[in-house]
Design a protein around this motif. Structure first.
Motif, PDB file in Angstrom:
ATOM      1  N   SER A  85       0.829  -1.209   0.000  1.00  0.00           N
ATOM      2  CA  SER A  85       0.000   0.000   0.000  1.00  0.00           C
ATOM      3  C   SER A  85       0.863   1.258   0.000  1.00  0.00           C
ATOM      4  O   SER A  85       0.396   2.342  -0.313  1.00  0.00           O
ATOM      5  N   ASP A  86       2.149   1.118   0.337  1.00  0.00           N
ATOM      6  CA  ASP A  86       3.044   2.279   0.226  1.00  0.00           C
ATOM      7  C   ASP A  86       3.001   2.848  -1.192  1.00  0.00           C
ATOM      8  O   ASP A  86       3.012   4.060  -1.390  1.00  0.00           O
ATOM      9  N   TYR A 110       2.230   8.027  10.222  1.00  0.00           N
ATOM     10  CA  TYR A 110       3.096   7.142   9.441  1.00  0.00           C
ATOM     11  C   TYR A 110       4.256   7.934   8.834  1.00  0.00           C
ATOM     12  O   TYR A 110       4.045   8.933   8.136  1.00  0.00           O
ATOM     13  N   ALA A 150      -4.072   8.286   8.799  1.00  0.00           N
ATOM     14  CA  ALA A 150      -3.965   6.857   9.080  1.00  0.00           C
ATOM     15  C   ALA A 150      -5.017   6.539  10.134  1.00  0.00           C
ATOM     16  O   ALA A 150      -5.048   7.163  11.188  1.00  0.00           O
ATOM     17  N   ASP A 180      -5.829   5.983   5.286  1.00  0.00           N
ATOM     18  CA  ASP A 180      -4.905   4.857   5.240  1.00  0.00           C
ATOM     19  C   ASP A 180      -5.341   3.845   6.308  1.00  0.00           C
ATOM     20  O   ASP A 180      -5.110   4.041   7.492  1.00  0.00           O
ATOM     21  N   ALA A 182      -4.422   0.710   7.072  1.00  0.00           N
ATOM     22  CA  ALA A 182      -3.526  -0.450   7.204  1.00  0.00           C
ATOM     23  C   ALA A 182      -3.928  -1.361   8.366  1.00  0.00           C
ATOM     24  O   ALA A 182      -3.732  -2.568   8.311  1.00  0.00           O
ATOM     25  N   TYR A 183      -4.506  -0.759   9.429  1.00  0.00           N
ATOM     26  CA  TYR A 183      -4.797  -1.536  10.641  1.00  0.00           C
ATOM     27  C   TYR A 183      -6.279  -1.631  10.953  1.00  0.00           C
ATOM     28  O   TYR A 183      -6.663  -2.014  12.046  1.00  0.00           O
ATOM     29  N   THR A 206      -4.047  -2.641   2.934  1.00  0.00           N
ATOM     30  CA  THR A 206      -2.876  -3.464   2.634  1.00  0.00           C
ATOM     31  C   THR A 206      -3.124  -4.917   3.002  1.00  0.00           C
ATOM     32  O   THR A 206      -3.932  -5.206   3.876  1.00  0.00           O
ATOM     33  N   SER A 208      -0.578  -6.534   4.137  1.00  0.00           N
ATOM     34  CA  SER A 208       0.611  -6.794   4.955  1.00  0.00           C
ATOM     35  C   SER A 208       0.320  -7.168   6.396  1.00  0.00           C
ATOM     36  O   SER A 208       1.104  -7.883   7.010  1.00  0.00           O
ATOM     37  N   LYS A 209      -0.773  -6.663   6.955  1.00  0.00           N
ATOM     38  CA  LYS A 209      -0.996  -6.904   8.381  1.00  0.00           C
ATOM     39  C   LYS A 209      -2.113  -7.930   8.601  1.00  0.00           C
ATOM     40  O   LYS A 209      -1.849  -9.080   8.885  1.00  0.00           O
TER      41      LYS A 209
HETATM   42  C1  LIG Z   1       2.371  -0.963   7.278  1.00  0.00           C
HETATM   43  C2  LIG Z   1       1.723   0.316   6.875  1.00  0.00           C
HETATM   44  C3  LIG Z   1       1.440   0.627   5.546  1.00  0.00           C
HETATM   45  C4  LIG Z   1       1.794  -0.177   4.374  1.00  0.00           C
HETATM   46  O1  LIG Z   1       2.509  -1.174   4.271  1.00  0.00           O
HETATM   47  P1  LIG Z   1       2.708  -1.993   2.918  1.00  0.00           P
HETATM   48  O2  LIG Z   1       3.460  -3.167   3.434  1.00  0.00           O
HETATM   49  O3  LIG Z   1       3.475  -1.131   1.973  1.00  0.00           O
HETATM   50  O4  LIG Z   1       1.366  -2.330   2.391  1.00  0.00           O
HETATM   51  C5  LIG Z   1       0.768   1.788   5.240  1.00  0.00           C
HETATM   52  N1  LIG Z   1       0.391   2.629   6.199  1.00  0.00           N
HETATM   53  C6  LIG Z   1       0.647   2.385   7.480  1.00  0.00           C
HETATM   54  C7  LIG Z   1       0.185   3.363   8.493  1.00  0.00           C
HETATM   55  C8  LIG Z   1       1.332   1.242   7.855  1.00  0.00           C
HETATM   56  O5  LIG Z   1       1.625   1.021   9.128  1.00  0.00           O
END
Ligand SMILES: *Cc1c(COP(=O)(O)O)cnc(C)c1O
Length: 351
Positions: A85-86, A110, A150, A180, A182-183, A206, A208-209
């Motif tokens: 997502s970055d 972030y 975020a 954003d 992410a969480y 994302t 990722s988490k």
């Molecule tokens: C971890 C995180 C992301 C993105 O992580 P990617 O691994 O690039 O998807 C984006 N925003 C926040 C606030 C995060 O903690």
């Protein structure tokens, strides 16, 4: 820096990712990864896909978009996939920020937002969090540019309600608001159901988490079609093949086992409550986190000292050397066993 590196990047400081040490096995609670590996079917599908690695991947991500559209009850035209997502965040800075539309975000959030602003030569304004590290939404009303929030915030874990974000959207009809998330799947509420109510809303999520897929690098933006078209213009101008075929196969399989992700999130939330209770007994104070990490401080030990002593004992947590939050550490919530190790080592350190 070599003498050839363009001077246009003189002012740029790159993002510092959390440590990924390869020297020994740590109890790794520093980069908010999931303690749960992907389900077996993901690996099977990736293996099958290796047979067609000689062919280009689908730049339209048709299957992946269809699958996620089913989960979130959106149209496949309302989502674009990115390499983590970055990348989606960077595309938002490229597409929706400039001199006339500076970026606006919190002072504690972030760490990639100011980096992307600098990379894209976008001016930015930081809005300070309140003393208790919460966001005062009124400070985002009638903002002077593109807002990045975020939610839950990182590294505090504190979440706004969808009602509060709607108020920010309503008071910024001429500004894009990027949320954003992410969480978000660890206890907060998503803004995805609102993408057609607000044509200035972009939601970034994302794999990722919540979806245990940090190494697979997969993220996405959800918004009304018009905004997704803009992001695709940027994507097709950088790398149309940004999602490789192995990641695409694994991503689809991951979505097909959404139940496993939800079950894992429940365990993480239980372990979060457990860890908060244990750390409170030891005299720690924490923000009210809705994420897969907690943000903790104690009068008994400094933030950096705790980080270093835990690292010495094989437990990695994240200390951010930012003045306002130097007493704190961000601690990822892992398995119950990992959390017990953390608590045991903290007890040893505090004596
Ligand atoms: C971890 C995180 C992301 C993105 O992580 P990617 O691994 O690039 O998807 C984006 N925003 C926040 C606030 C995060 O903690």
């Amino acid at each position: 820096m070599s003498r050839f590196f363009s001077s246009k990047y003189d002012a740029m400081t790159p993002y510092t990712p959390g440590e990924q040490p390869q020297d020994k096995v740590y109890t790794k609670l520093n980069t908010n990864e999931s303690p749960f590996p992907p389900v077996e079917e993901v690996m099977d599908d990736v293996r099958a896909k290796t047979r067609s690695l000689h062919l280009y991947c689908d730049p339209n991500c048709v299957e992946l978009r269809k699958t996620i559209a089913g989960i979130y009850n959106i149209s496949p035209d309302e989502v674009v996939f990115t390499n983590g997502s970055d990348d989606a965040l960077n595309f938002c800075f490229m597409a929706f920020c400039d001199e006339k539309h500076p970026a606006v975000f919190a002072d504690i959030t972030y760490g990639f937002y100011p980096v992307f602003a600098n990379l894209n030569f976008v001016p930015y304004t930081e809005i300070p969090l309140e003393d208790d590290l919460t966001i005062d939404i009124a400070k985002y009303f009638h903002a002077n540019g593109t807002i990045f929030i975020a939610n839950p915030n990182a590294p505090t874990g504190i979440a706004l309600t969808t009602d509060q974000i709607e108020q920010i959207l309503q008071n910024n009809p001429d500004n894009i608001v990027v949320v954003d998330e992410a969480y978000v799947d660890f206890g907060a509420d998503s803004m995805i159901p609102f993408i057609n109510k607000y044509n200035n809303l972009i939601v970034i999520q994302t794999f990722s988490k919540f979806r245990s897929f940090a190494g697979g690098r997969l993220g996405y933006a959800v918004a009304c079609k018009e905004l997704i078209n803009d992001l695709n213009t940027i994507r097709y101008s950088t790398n149309p093949y940004n999602i490789n075929s192995l990641t695409m196969a694994a991503g689809i399989a991951t979505l097909e086992h959404n139940d496993a992700c939800i079950a894992h999130s429940k365990v993480i939330q239980e372990n979060r409550a457990y860890t908060v209770a244990k750390l409170k007994e030891l005299g720690f104070e924490m923000t009210e986190s809705k994420a897969n990490f907690i943000f903790a401080r104690s009068d008994r030990i400094g933030g950096e000292e705790l980080y270093l002593k835990l690292k010495d004992k094989g437990v990695l947590i994240r200390h951010l050397s930012v003045e306002r939050i130097r007493d704190y550490n961000r601690i990822t919530i892992g398995s119950r066993e990992q959390m017990d190790t953390l608590i045991e080592k903290i007890k040893e350190i505090l004596g």
